[in-house]
Design a protein around this motif. Sequence first.
Motif, PDB file in Angstrom:
ATOM      1  N   GLU A 144       0.817  -1.290  -0.022  1.00 44.70           N
ATOM      2  CA  GLU A 144       0.098   0.195  -0.011  1.00 44.70           C
ATOM      3  C   GLU A 144       0.791   1.186  -0.030  1.00 44.70           C
ATOM      4  N   GLU A 145       1.994   1.290   0.431  1.00 40.42           N
ATOM      5  CA  GLU A 145       2.767   2.464   0.721  1.00 40.42           C
ATOM      6  C   GLU A 145       4.121   2.235  -0.034  1.00 40.42           C
ATOM      7  N   GLY A 146       4.573   1.324  -0.358  1.00 42.18           N
ATOM      8  CA  GLY A 146       5.791   1.047  -0.870  1.00 42.18           C
ATOM      9  C   GLY A 146       7.001   0.599   0.023  1.00 42.18           C
ATOM     10  N   LEU A 147       8.119   0.130  -0.595  1.00 46.23           N
ATOM     11  CA  LEU A 147       9.092  -0.330   0.151  1.00 46.23           C
ATOM     12  C   LEU A 147       9.638   0.480   0.908  1.00 46.23           C
ATOM     13  N   GLN A 148       9.910   2.083   0.686  1.00 46.42           N
ATOM     14  CA  GLN A 148      10.700   2.916   1.198  1.00 46.42           C
ATOM     15  C   GLN A 148       9.678   3.297   2.647  1.00 46.42           C
ATOM     16  N   ALA A 149       8.453   3.033   2.822  1.00 42.91           N
ATOM     17  CA  ALA A 149       7.817   3.177   4.006  1.00 42.91           C
ATOM     18  C   ALA A 149       8.365   2.169   5.197  1.00 42.91           C
ATOM     19  N   LEU A 150       8.972   1.078   4.697  1.00 41.46           N
ATOM     20  CA  LEU A 150       9.356   0.019   5.873  1.00 41.46           C
ATOM     21  C   LEU A 150      10.476   0.736   6.463  1.00 41.46           C
ATOM     22  N   TRP A 151      11.061   1.756   5.961  1.00 39.67           N
ATOM     23  CA  TRP A 151      12.388   2.254   6.529  1.00 39.67           C
ATOM     24  C   TRP A 151      12.089   3.791   6.855  1.00 39.67           C
ATOM     25  N   ASN A 152      10.618   3.789   7.383  1.00 32.41           N
ATOM     26  CA  ASN A 152      10.285   5.137   7.604  1.00 32.41           C
ATOM     27  C   ASN A 152      11.135   5.480   8.996  1.00 32.41           C
ATOM     28  N   GLY A 153      11.568   6.501   9.543  1.00 34.20           N
ATOM     29  CA  GLY A 153      12.464   6.820  10.498  1.00 34.20           C
ATOM     30  C   GLY A 153      13.879   6.514  10.772  1.00 34.20           C
ATOM     31  N   THR A 154      14.305   5.708   9.444  1.00 29.91           N
ATOM     32  CA  THR A 154      15.647   5.093   9.583  1.00 29.91           C
ATOM     33  C   THR A 154      16.660   6.149   9.793  1.00 29.91           C
ATOM     34  N   LYS A 155      16.481   7.316   9.236  1.00 27.79           N
ATOM     35  CA  LYS A 155      17.412   8.472   9.441  1.00 27.79           C
ATOM     36  C   LYS A 155      17.525   8.865  11.006  1.00 27.79           C
ATOM     37  N   ALA A 156      16.253   8.907  11.657  1.00 31.40           N
ATOM     38  CA  ALA A 156      15.986   9.016  13.006  1.00 31.40           C
ATOM     39  C   ALA A 156      16.976   8.121  13.926  1.00 31.40           C
ATOM     40  N   SER A 157      16.503   6.963  13.289  1.00 34.28           N
ATOM     41  CA  SER A 157      17.126   5.548  14.114  1.00 34.28           C
ATOM     42  C   SER A 157      18.689   5.543  13.840  1.00 34.28           C
ATOM     43  N   LEU A 158      19.273   5.835  12.704  1.00 31.98           N
ATOM     44  CA  LEU A 158      20.764   6.009  12.603  1.00 31.98           C
ATOM     45  C   LEU A 158      21.381   6.957  13.280  1.00 31.98           C
ATOM     46  N   ILE A 159      20.550   8.145  13.614  1.00 35.47           N
ATOM     47  CA  ILE A 159      21.072   9.209  14.542  1.00 35.47           C
ATOM     48  C   ILE A 159      20.973   8.716  16.069  1.00 35.47           C
ATOM     49  N   LEU A 160      19.864   7.861  16.264  1.00 30.83           N
ATOM     50  CA  LEU A 160      19.891   7.260  17.603  1.00 30.83           C
ATOM     51  C   LEU A 160      20.487   6.230  17.927  1.00 30.83           C
ATOM     52  N   VAL A 161      21.340   5.739  16.973  1.00 33.60           N
ATOM     53  CA  VAL A 161      22.394   4.729  17.457  1.00 33.60           C
ATOM     54  C   VAL A 161      23.477   5.138  18.369  1.00 33.60           C
ATOM     55  N   SER A 162      23.265   6.843  18.696  1.00 32.84           N
ATOM     56  CA  SER A 162      24.093   7.271  19.471  1.00 32.84           C
ATOM     57  C   SER A 162      23.589   6.655  21.215  1.00 32.84           C
ATOM     58  N   ASN A 163      22.253   6.494  21.009  1.00 36.78           N
ATOM     59  CA  ASN A 163      21.453   6.077  22.347  1.00 36.78           C
ATOM     60  C   ASN A 163      22.352   4.814  22.975  1.00 36.78           C
ATOM     61  N   PRO A 164      22.034   3.539  22.152  1.00 34.30           N
ATOM     62  CA  PRO A 164      22.770   2.654  22.631  1.00 34.30           C
ATOM     63  C   PRO A 164      24.316   2.458  22.725  1.00 34.30           C
ATOM     64  N   ALA A 165      25.066   3.311  21.890  1.00 33.35           N
ATOM     65  CA  ALA A 165      26.311   3.468  21.881  1.00 33.35           C
ATOM     66  C   ALA A 165      26.616   4.207  23.059  1.00 33.35           C
ATOM     67  N   ILE A 166      25.913   5.330  23.398  1.00 31.25           N
ATOM     68  CA  ILE A 166      26.280   6.085  24.697  1.00 31.25           C
ATOM     69  C   ILE A 166      26.089   5.042  25.985  1.00 31.25           C
ATOM     70  N   LYS A 167      24.951   4.185  25.896  1.00 31.30           N
ATOM     71  CA  LYS A 167      24.657   3.301  26.913  1.00 31.30           C
ATOM     72  C   LYS A 167      25.639   2.339  27.123  1.00 31.30           C
ATOM     73  N   PHE A 168      26.032   1.538  26.071  1.00 31.14           N
ATOM     74  CA  PHE A 168      27.035   0.566  26.127  1.00 31.14           C
ATOM     75  C   PHE A 168      28.292   1.115  26.594  1.00 31.14           C
ATOM     76  N   THR A 169      28.751   2.161  26.115  1.00 33.18           N
ATOM     77  CA  THR A 169      29.980   2.804  26.282  1.00 33.18           C
ATOM     78  C   THR A 169      30.145   2.999  27.894  1.00 33.18           C
ATOM     79  N   VAL A 170      29.046   3.657  28.375  1.00 32.41           N
ATOM     80  CA  VAL A 170      29.149   4.231  29.825  1.00 32.41           C
ATOM     81  C   VAL A 170      28.990   2.776  30.598  1.00 32.41           C
TER      82      VAL A 170
END
Length: 289
Positions: free
Chosen positions: A155-181
């Motif tokens: 209904e929305e196309g393949l790209q829709a399954l990766w909605n929010g991916t850019k934010a998620s890639l930025i949010l890699v910083s969350n587990p990265a900070i968590k595991f580093t700390v």
Amino acid sequence: MSSNIFSFHTFVQAVSGATGSVSAQLLTMPLTTSFTRAQLEDGRARKQGPLDTIIRIFQEEGLQGVYKGAVSTCLCIAVSNFVYFYSFHALKSTRKSGDQKPSTDLLYACIAGSLNVLITNPMWVVNSRLRMAGVNDNSVRYTGQLDGLLRIYREEGLQALWNGTKASLILVSNPAIKFTVYEFLKRRFAKGIALTANRAFVLGACATAIATLITYPIQMVQAKARNSPEQLALNKFALQIYRKNGLIGFFRGLDSKLLQAMLASGFMFLAYEKIAHFVFRILTLYHNK
């Protein structure tokens, strides 16, 4: 190097992390529902605390409402954390003995997080919509993960399954900070001594609190992007949040999220450390026979 990456040790770490994460999620699912509603629910009282929100959902929708999307959420968490823990520990196994630095841990955590996002983002898009099904006017109902994946694709196309991916890639910083700390605190406060259950819980909760406070506004934008059928740039979603609620809008649900994240990560690191320790101890005893 390949023998280290594809080792039984790395596999046990990944299974322990996935199992611990799912166990923690089941314990804290009501809080997950609470902060998800605070982030995405329209037309509701937004000044309710976590407990008030949980009670209100229970009264209106019953226990099923409090645990809405639990199966999908646990599936996503199991796959995500298996990928993350496997990648993180596989990368750690390639470094030289004694080369344990926060900067190296941060690099490995970022790589592991990026792999996790690219592989599992479609599952999280479906999960976000399953948890909001029937709550907002624009929500879509799916029967489960597979149905959601197929319908979004058709209904929305393949790209829709990766909605929010850019934010998620930025949010890699969350587990990265968590595991580093977490790794830093473990080396600082548990070096040369057994990591007790209480200590693992506290260290995990503290590391998560720091990561959550730093990255929460990005999580708000990510939640909006994943739950929306619109494929807008991240700054557009951020602008929508700001226009509706101002700067405070980027911190809606923070109290529930912070409480849930600290408890979940505390239990997760506790279970992860104990499961891995138990398995390796059994293997040691078996090989010493």
